[in-house]
Motif scaffolding. Structure first.
Motif, mmCIF file in Angstrom:
data_model
loop_
_atom_site.group_PDB
_atom_site.id
_atom_site.type_symbol
_atom_site.label_atom_id
_atom_site.label_comp_id
_atom_site.label_asym_id
_atom_site.label_seq_id
_atom_site.Cartn_x
_atom_site.Cartn_y
_atom_site.Cartn_z
ATOM 1 N N SER A 17 4.117 2.744 2.008
ATOM 2 C CA SER A 17 4.454 2.226 0.680
ATOM 3 C C SER A 17 5.173 3.240 -0.193
ATOM 4 C CB SER A 17 3.190 1.724 -0.024
ATOM 5 O OG SER A 17 2.242 2.759 -0.184
ATOM 6 N N VAL A 363 4.167 0.280 -6.229
ATOM 7 C CA VAL A 363 3.914 -0.810 -5.293
ATOM 8 C C VAL A 363 2.580 -1.478 -5.598
ATOM 9 C CG1 VAL A 363 3.603 -1.412 -2.863
ATOM 10 C CG2 VAL A 363 5.329 0.267 -3.523
ATOM 11 N N ARG A 367 1.940 -5.434 -6.542
ATOM 12 C CA ARG A 367 0.976 -6.300 -5.846
ATOM 13 C C ARG A 367 0.047 -6.972 -6.834
ATOM 14 N NH1 ARG A 367 0.090 -1.856 -1.359
ATOM 15 N NH2 ARG A 367 1.521 -2.576 0.253
ATOM 16 N N ALA A 374 6.883 -6.574 -3.358
ATOM 17 C CA ALA A 374 5.915 -5.563 -2.927
ATOM 18 C C ALA A 374 5.679 -5.614 -1.431
ATOM 19 C CB ALA A 374 4.591 -5.738 -3.671
#
Length: 497
Positions: A17, A363, A367, A374
């Protein structure tokens, strides 16, 4: 003939991520081409295709269900006939390595495994091969070998290995060290001290060990994991190109890393348990990086005289020490220093290199807000090809679709939308209820709501088309599947074409 045969084991999990917006849950960093034409996974497999003085067996890739078709396609692209074992749920690296050990030893022998993450950069393949060759005789003799990188900066995102006394001298003169202890991601002050003292190496996350040695060590240190994996492996089944593990059995397996489950116990308390193998570290000087954040990517890429690294359509003026990656559009930067700029079809990231680790928090925020960016790209890869959602609005959506030669979407229907198909390249075979017909370039058809339909490419070239969806609901879960050549389960969520 080489006297030692090695099974390359590639662990292809994780989401990466910190490399958003290029890396996302549905297309993580190991599947990205960050330096050159190959993805990190492909580069890992090419690196071990030949190893000096060693025989290389068919590689084994352990990955999640969601990536199976993309990984199979990437292996096909480089002519690699590897075995792919699917984890129905992530359980960290210790269970994954145990699964690999069972798979590698399934023919009754006791192979030497070279276990590697799929998402690292190691640009000097020759130096990597020499380090592996130095490690192989020790691993064959029963040692648990890991690889360490001499630190160049006080990194707080890496684990460290403190060297113990010299364990052996490799054939090429390399000193192999016993392991005194592991230090997991120290704070900045501790990292600076470790680098200054010079007794520690970065933990590269690479391992070499015989399959039986790993399983024996796991049974001693974590019998719960060893038992759960053994039970899971016994219930495996082979489906097309994949080895599948049963969900319930593997989900019951505890989650732990290789280091925590076994490696740290090899040196626990400073006295080695005689029931465990020797833990040793081989120096690796091959330009290794785990490319865990954008500043690491910048360090690995070639740069101009001002320290800038660029990919794509980029124009710079008075810029220094900056990384710019442009995927779809022209990106121009003027008067900037130490920045990371990453452009994709649906997102643009601008961050100072010193704060690249904070991309993970961005990220996480996306979310929480339920943002699709995302987890997925605008362009979605499927086993039959891909689709790109180029525009959307109230009650309509426009997609570009590519279907590979010989591939077919599932036989399906929709409750809430109709579809218009326009062929722009290649030939499409269309099924719509009891009708079946061909469309060629510049021809189109209409698929009414509720009609059972299928799209296929009967030709030898890619089929490219435009799909216009219209209706009250356009989500990917409005699919009722009747037949699918890829064995996808209709009840899976999200449903795929």
């Amino acid at each position: 003939m080489p006297s030692i045969s090695v099974v390359p084991v590639v662990l292809s999990g994780g989401s990466g991520s910190r490399l958003w917006p290029l890396s996302r849950d549905q297309h993580p960093k190991q599947l990205l081409a960050l330096a050159g034409a190959d993805s990190l996974l492909q580069a890992t497999l090419r690196r071990v295709a030949e190893l000096p003085g060693l025989g290389v067996a068919r590689p084994l890739v352990v990955c999640g269900e969601a990536y199976r078709f993309v990984i199979a396609e990437q292996l096909r692209q480089i002519g690699c006939e590897g075995q792919i074992v699917l984890e129905p749920v992530g359980r960290n690296t210790a269970p994954a390595m145990a699964v690999a050990a069972h798979a590698a030893g399934s023919e009754g022998d006791d192979p030497l495994m070279l276990v590697m993450p799929a998402d690292h950069m190691i640009p000097d393949a020759a130096a990597f091969g020499r380090a592996v060759a130095a490690a192989a005789p020790l691993a064959m003799a029963g040692a648990m070998v890991t690889f360490g990188v001499a630190p160049t900066t006080p990194e707080t995102g890496y684990g460290y290995i403190q060297r113990g006394p010299a364990f052996a001298l490799a054939a090429d003169g390399t000193t192999v060290w016993s392991i005194a202890r592991f230090l997991e991601k120290p704070d900045e002050e501790t990292a600076e001290r470790l680098v200054r003292e010079g007794e520690c190496l970065w933990n590269a996350g690479l391992f070499m060990v015989r399959a039986s040695v790993w399983l024996q060590a796991l049974r001693h240190c974590r019998p719960d994991i060893a038992t759960a994996v053994a039970t899971t492996w016994e219930a495996r089944r082979t489906d097309s190109d994949f080895v599948r593990l049963p969900m319930a059995a593997f989900a019951a397996c505890p989650s732990d890393s290789i280091d925590y489950a076994v490696m740290e116990r090899l040196v626990a308390g400073g006295a080695r348990d005689p029931a465990l193998p020797h833990g040793v570290v081989v120096p690796l000087a091959a330009g290794w990086s785990d490319v865990g954040a954008w500043n690491s990517v910048w360090q690995c890429l070639p740069k101009d005289e001002a320290g800038n690294a660029v990919q794509g359509d980029v124009v710079l003026r008075d810029a220094r020490n900056t990384l710019v990656m442009a995927e779809r559009r022209l990106v121009a930067c003027c008067g900037v220093d130490d920045l990371v700029v990453v452009e994709t079809a649906d997102a643009v990231l601008v961050v100072h290199k010193d704060r690249a680790q904070e991309v993970k928090q961005i990220v996480e925020q996306l979310r929480r807000e339920g943002r699709a960016a995302a987890t997925a790209h605008r362009k979605i890869h499927r086993p039959w090809g891909w689709y790109d959602s180029v525009d959307a609005g109230a009650r309509f959506q426009v997609k570009r679709i590519l279907v590979k030669p010989g591939a077919a979407l599932s036989l399906q229907m929709h409750h809430h939308r109709a579809e218009h198909w326009i062929v722009v390249k290649g030939t499409a075979q269309v099924t719509c209820d009891d009708r079946q017909f061909l469309l060629t370039e510049n021809e189109s058809t209409f698929i009414p709501l509720g009609k059972i339909h299928r799209l296929e490419n009967p030709g030898r070239f890619d089929l490219e088309m435009i799909e216009v969806q219209s209706g009250s609901y356009l989500g990917e879960d409005d699919i009722v599947r009747f037949d699918d050549v890829y064995g996808r389960v209709p009840a899976a969520a999200p449903l795929m074409r």
